[in-house]
Design a protein around this motif. Structure first.
Motif, PDB file in Angstrom:
ATOM      1  N   THR A 117       0.834  -1.207   0.000  1.00  0.00           N
ATOM      2  CA  THR A 117       0.000   0.000   0.000  1.00  0.00           C
ATOM      3  C   THR A 117       0.869   1.257   0.000  1.00  0.00           C
ATOM      4  OG1 THR A 117      -1.755  -1.154   1.210  1.00  0.00           O
ATOM      5  CG2 THR A 117      -1.805   1.249   1.250  1.00  0.00           C
ATOM      6  N   ALA A 118       1.912   1.253   0.826  1.00  0.00           N
ATOM      7  CA  ALA A 118       2.817   2.404   0.896  1.00  0.00           C
ATOM      8  C   ALA A 118       3.517   2.627  -0.445  1.00  0.00           C
ATOM      9  CB  ALA A 118       3.848   2.195   1.998  1.00  0.00           C
ATOM     10  N   ASN A 119       3.926   1.537  -1.095  1.00  0.00           N
ATOM     11  CA  ASN A 119       4.597   1.670  -2.388  1.00  0.00           C
ATOM     12  C   ASN A 119       3.641   2.147  -3.477  1.00  0.00           C
ATOM     13  OD1 ASN A 119       7.630   0.554  -2.833  1.00  0.00           O
ATOM     14  ND2 ASN A 119       6.715  -0.345  -0.999  1.00  0.00           N
ATOM     15  N   LEU A 120       2.397   1.713  -3.411  1.00  0.00           N
ATOM     16  CA  LEU A 120       1.413   2.190  -4.379  1.00  0.00           C
ATOM     17  C   LEU A 120       1.161   3.690  -4.203  1.00  0.00           C
ATOM     18  CD1 LEU A 120      -1.182  -0.735  -4.359  1.00  0.00           C
ATOM     19  CD2 LEU A 120       0.333  -0.079  -6.237  1.00  0.00           C
ATOM     20  N   GLU A 121       1.073   4.125  -2.950  1.00  0.00           N
ATOM     21  CA  GLU A 121       0.858   5.551  -2.691  1.00  0.00           C
ATOM     22  C   GLU A 121       2.040   6.359  -3.229  1.00  0.00           C
ATOM     23  OE1 GLU A 121       1.272   9.364  -0.943  1.00  0.00           O
ATOM     24  OE2 GLU A 121       2.561   7.689  -0.353  1.00  0.00           O
ATOM     25  N   ARG A 122       3.245   5.831  -3.059  1.00  0.00           N
ATOM     26  CA  ARG A 122       4.433   6.550  -3.563  1.00  0.00           C
ATOM     27  C   ARG A 122       4.474   6.552  -5.086  1.00  0.00           C
ATOM     28  NH1 ARG A 122       7.785   3.447   0.917  1.00  0.00           N
ATOM     29  NH2 ARG A 122       7.266   4.766   2.703  1.00  0.00           N
ATOM     30  N   ALA A 123       4.023   5.461  -5.703  1.00  0.00           N
ATOM     31  CA  ALA A 123       3.933   5.440  -7.166  1.00  0.00           C
ATOM     32  C   ALA A 123       2.924   6.482  -7.637  1.00  0.00           C
ATOM     33  CB  ALA A 123       3.533   4.041  -7.653  1.00  0.00           C
ATOM     34  N   GLY A 124       1.833   6.634  -6.873  1.00  0.00           N
ATOM     35  CA  GLY A 124       0.858   7.678  -7.177  1.00  0.00           C
ATOM     36  C   GLY A 124       1.464   9.068  -7.042  1.00  0.00           C
ATOM     37  N   ASP A 125       2.337   9.228  -6.047  1.00  0.00           N
ATOM     38  CA  ASP A 125       3.055  10.501  -5.893  1.00  0.00           C
ATOM     39  C   ASP A 125       3.899  10.799  -7.126  1.00  0.00           C
ATOM     40  OD1 ASP A 125       2.024  10.995  -3.390  1.00  0.00           O
ATOM     41  OD2 ASP A 125       3.791  10.313  -2.287  1.00  0.00           O
ATOM     42  N   GLU A 126       4.550   9.756  -7.660  1.00  0.00           N
ATOM     43  CA  GLU A 126       5.384   9.944  -8.846  1.00  0.00           C
ATOM     44  C   GLU A 126       4.525  10.363 -10.043  1.00  0.00           C
ATOM     45  OE1 GLU A 126       8.484  10.095  -8.541  1.00  0.00           O
ATOM     46  OE2 GLU A 126       8.725   9.125  -6.604  1.00  0.00           O
ATOM     47  N   ALA A 127       3.327   9.773 -10.167  1.00  0.00           N
ATOM     48  CA  ALA A 127       2.418  10.156 -11.253  1.00  0.00           C
ATOM     49  C   ALA A 127       2.038  11.633 -11.132  1.00  0.00           C
ATOM     50  CB  ALA A 127       1.170   9.281 -11.229  1.00  0.00           C
ATOM     51  N   ALA A 128       1.729  12.059  -9.904  1.00  0.00           N
ATOM     52  CA  ALA A 128       1.386  13.469  -9.678  1.00  0.00           C
ATOM     53  C   ALA A 128       2.587  14.370  -9.962  1.00  0.00           C
ATOM     54  CB  ALA A 128       0.898  13.665  -8.245  1.00  0.00           C
ATOM     55  N   LYS A 129       3.769  13.884  -9.616  1.00  0.00           N
ATOM     56  CA  LYS A 129       4.986  14.656  -9.883  1.00  0.00           C
ATOM     57  C   LYS A 129       5.176  14.837 -11.386  1.00  0.00           C
ATOM     58  CE  LYS A 129       8.503  13.480  -7.414  1.00  0.00           C
ATOM     59  NZ  LYS A 129       9.650  12.691  -6.911  1.00  0.00           N
ATOM     60  N   ILE A 130       4.950  13.762 -12.152  1.00  0.00           N
ATOM     61  CA  ILE A 130       5.056  13.841 -13.615  1.00  0.00           C
ATOM     62  C   ILE A 130       4.062  14.876 -14.150  1.00  0.00           C
ATOM     63  CG2 ILE A 130       4.645  12.572 -15.769  1.00  0.00           C
ATOM     64  CD1 ILE A 130       5.635  10.041 -14.247  1.00  0.00           C
ATOM     65  N   ALA A 131       2.834  14.816 -13.658  1.00  0.00           N
ATOM     66  CA  ALA A 131       1.802  15.754 -14.120  1.00  0.00           C
ATOM     67  C   ALA A 131       2.196  17.199 -13.825  1.00  0.00           C
ATOM     68  CB  ALA A 131       0.469  15.418 -13.458  1.00  0.00           C
ATOM     69  N   ARG A 132       2.736  17.450 -12.631  1.00  0.00           N
ATOM     70  CA  ARG A 132       3.139  18.816 -12.280  1.00  0.00           C
ATOM     71  C   ARG A 132       4.295  19.291 -13.158  1.00  0.00           C
ATOM     72  NH1 ARG A 132       2.209  16.752  -6.881  1.00  0.00           N
ATOM     73  NH2 ARG A 132       0.313  17.705  -6.024  1.00  0.00           N
ATOM     74  N   MET A 133       5.225  18.382 -13.458  1.00  0.00           N
ATOM     75  CA  MET A 133       6.339  18.754 -14.321  1.00  0.00           C
ATOM     76  C   MET A 133       5.857  19.051 -15.738  1.00  0.00           C
ATOM     77  SD  MET A 133       9.023  18.905 -12.501  1.00  0.00           S
ATOM     78  CE  MET A 133      10.224  19.041 -13.815  1.00  0.00           C
ATOM     79  N   VAL A 134       4.871  18.292 -16.209  1.00  0.00           N
ATOM     80  CA  VAL A 134       4.291  18.557 -17.531  1.00  0.00           C
ATOM     81  C   VAL A 134       3.695  19.965 -17.563  1.00  0.00           C
ATOM     82  CG1 VAL A 134       2.416  17.940 -19.111  1.00  0.00           C
ATOM     83  CG2 VAL A 134       3.841  16.141 -18.109  1.00  0.00           C
ATOM     84  N   LEU A 135       2.967  20.321 -16.511  1.00  0.00           N
ATOM     85  CA  LEU A 135       2.391  21.668 -16.437  1.00  0.00           C
ATOM     86  C   LEU A 135       3.487  22.735 -16.431  1.00  0.00           C
ATOM     87  CD1 LEU A 135      -0.413  21.017 -13.781  1.00  0.00           C
ATOM     88  CD2 LEU A 135      -0.734  21.435 -16.232  1.00  0.00           C
ATOM     89  N   SER A 136       4.578  22.441 -15.730  1.00  0.00           N
ATOM     90  CA  SER A 136       5.698  23.384 -15.673  1.00  0.00           C
ATOM     91  C   SER A 136       6.323  23.571 -17.051  1.00  0.00           C
ATOM     92  CB  SER A 136       6.748  22.884 -14.678  1.00  0.00           C
ATOM     93  OG  SER A 136       7.906  23.698 -14.701  1.00  0.00           O
ATOM     94  N   ILE A 137       6.497  22.458 -17.765  1.00  0.00           N
ATOM     95  CA  ILE A 137       7.090  22.519 -19.105  1.00  0.00           C
ATOM     96  C   ILE A 137       6.192  23.299 -20.058  1.00  0.00           C
ATOM     97  CG2 ILE A 137       7.718  21.130 -21.129  1.00  0.00           C
ATOM     98  CD1 ILE A 137       8.665  18.965 -19.141  1.00  0.00           C
ATOM     99  N   ILE A 138       4.875  23.049 -19.978  1.00  0.00           N
ATOM    100  CA  ILE A 138       3.924  23.761 -20.844  1.00  0.00           C
ATOM    101  C   ILE A 138       3.939  25.256 -20.536  1.00  0.00           C
ATOM    102  CG2 ILE A 138       1.473  24.072 -21.379  1.00  0.00           C
ATOM    103  CD1 ILE A 138       1.134  21.048 -20.843  1.00  0.00           C
ATOM    104  N   ASN A 139       3.919  25.589 -19.254  1.00  0.00           N
ATOM    105  CA  ASN A 139       3.884  27.005 -18.855  1.00  0.00           C
ATOM    106  C   ASN A 139       5.158  27.751 -19.229  1.00  0.00           C
ATOM    107  OD1 ASN A 139       1.307  26.764 -17.767  1.00  0.00           O
ATOM    108  ND2 ASN A 139       2.066  26.228 -15.732  1.00  0.00           N
ATOM    109  N   SER A 140       6.283  27.025 -19.268  1.00  0.00           N
ATOM    110  CA  SER A 140       7.561  27.664 -19.586  1.00  0.00           C
ATOM    111  C   SER A 140       7.766  27.820 -21.089  1.00  0.00           C
ATOM    112  CB  SER A 140       8.720  26.851 -19.000  1.00  0.00           C
ATOM    113  OG  SER A 140       8.852  25.604 -19.679  1.00  0.00           O
ATOM    114  N   GLY A 141       6.904  27.169 -21.879  1.00  0.00           N
ATOM    115  CA  GLY A 141       7.053  27.241 -23.328  1.00  0.00           C
ATOM    116  C   GLY A 141       8.324  26.570 -23.805  1.00  0.00           C
TER     117      GLY A 141
END
Length: 233
Positions: A92-116
């Motif tokens: 369960t703990a590892n799944l939650e951390r994998a979910g954190d990584e997915a959210a991290k990827i999403a935030r980085m995608v938003l950062s890349i888009i916003n930075s052009g």
């Protein structure tokens, strides 16, 4: 008869909490797939959806931990039953951390888009490693549901493929940065993305190790693949 009744109740509780773990796993798999989609298509909408669902993943982890604590306190399990409950908690703990990584990827995608950031960077090449990591997590959950040690062993071997993809991608990013200093900042963003994807594979590997721990009673963390093979066989 009373002992049999208690045993039946305990089995039902184990089944219920295991089902919740599979539900969490399904949610995390969906998060990872959506994060990869957001990266491949530079989708603000999908990236935002992944970030919004992070709270749901966290809440499910807390609920499952509460259920596990209650079962252990009331049933006081021993031997394989106790190993299984410990493994469920760690999974369960590892799944939650994998979910954190997915959210991290999403935030980085938003950062890349916003930075052009330049679209000619090799962001789509992350798809290979991301698909490998997502597939590995799916296999780990399937193996956990069946407590299949041979499938778990295969997962440990497959994790090396993700590591190789990560290494190759890092070398390519270094080449981009050397050829054009303007790509340094967005390249570093992609490097963090690649590391997040690699970590998803690591969490799948951890789950595979817990399967072997439950079935064989052996802790195979931080040991060679040859040693794990000897334990499984």
């Amino acid at each position: 008869m009373a002992d049999k009744h208690l045993s039946t109740q305990f089995d039902a509780e184990l089944t219920a909490v295991s089902s919740r773990v599979m539900e969490l796993g399904g949610l995390v798999e969906s998060q990872i797939r959506q994060a990869i989609h957001a990266l491949s298509n530079f989708s603000v909408e999908v990236a935002n959806e992944v970030v919004a669902n992070e709270a749901r993943v966290n809440a499910m982890e807390v609920e499952i931990d509460h259920d596990l604590s209650s079962i252990i306190a009331r049933r006081q399990p021993t031997a394989r039953d106790l190993r299984l409950l410990i493994a469920i908690s760690k999974t369960t703990a590892n799944l939650e951390r994998a979910g954190d990584e997915a959210a991290k990827i999403a935030r980085m995608v938003l950062s890349i888009i916003n930075s052009g950031a330049p679209r000619n960077l090799p962001s789509l090449e992350l798809r290979v490693a991301a698909d490998l990591a997502s597939s590995l997590l799916n296999k780990a959950l399937d193996a956990f549901a069946r407590l299949d040690v041979h499938a778990a062993l295969d997962i440990l071997k497959e994790d090396d493929a993700i590591d190789r993809e990560f290494g190759g991608f890092v070398r390519k990013l270094i080449t981009f940065m050397m050829e054009d200093p303007r790509t340094i900042s967005p390249s570093l963003d992609l490097l963090f993305l690649a590391k997040a994807i690699e970590r998803v594979g690591d969490h799948a590997k951890n789950i595979a190790e817990f399967i072997i721990y439950v079935v064989k009673g052996a802790d195979v963390r931080h040991t060679s693949i040859e040693n794990v093979e000897s334990v499984v066989k």
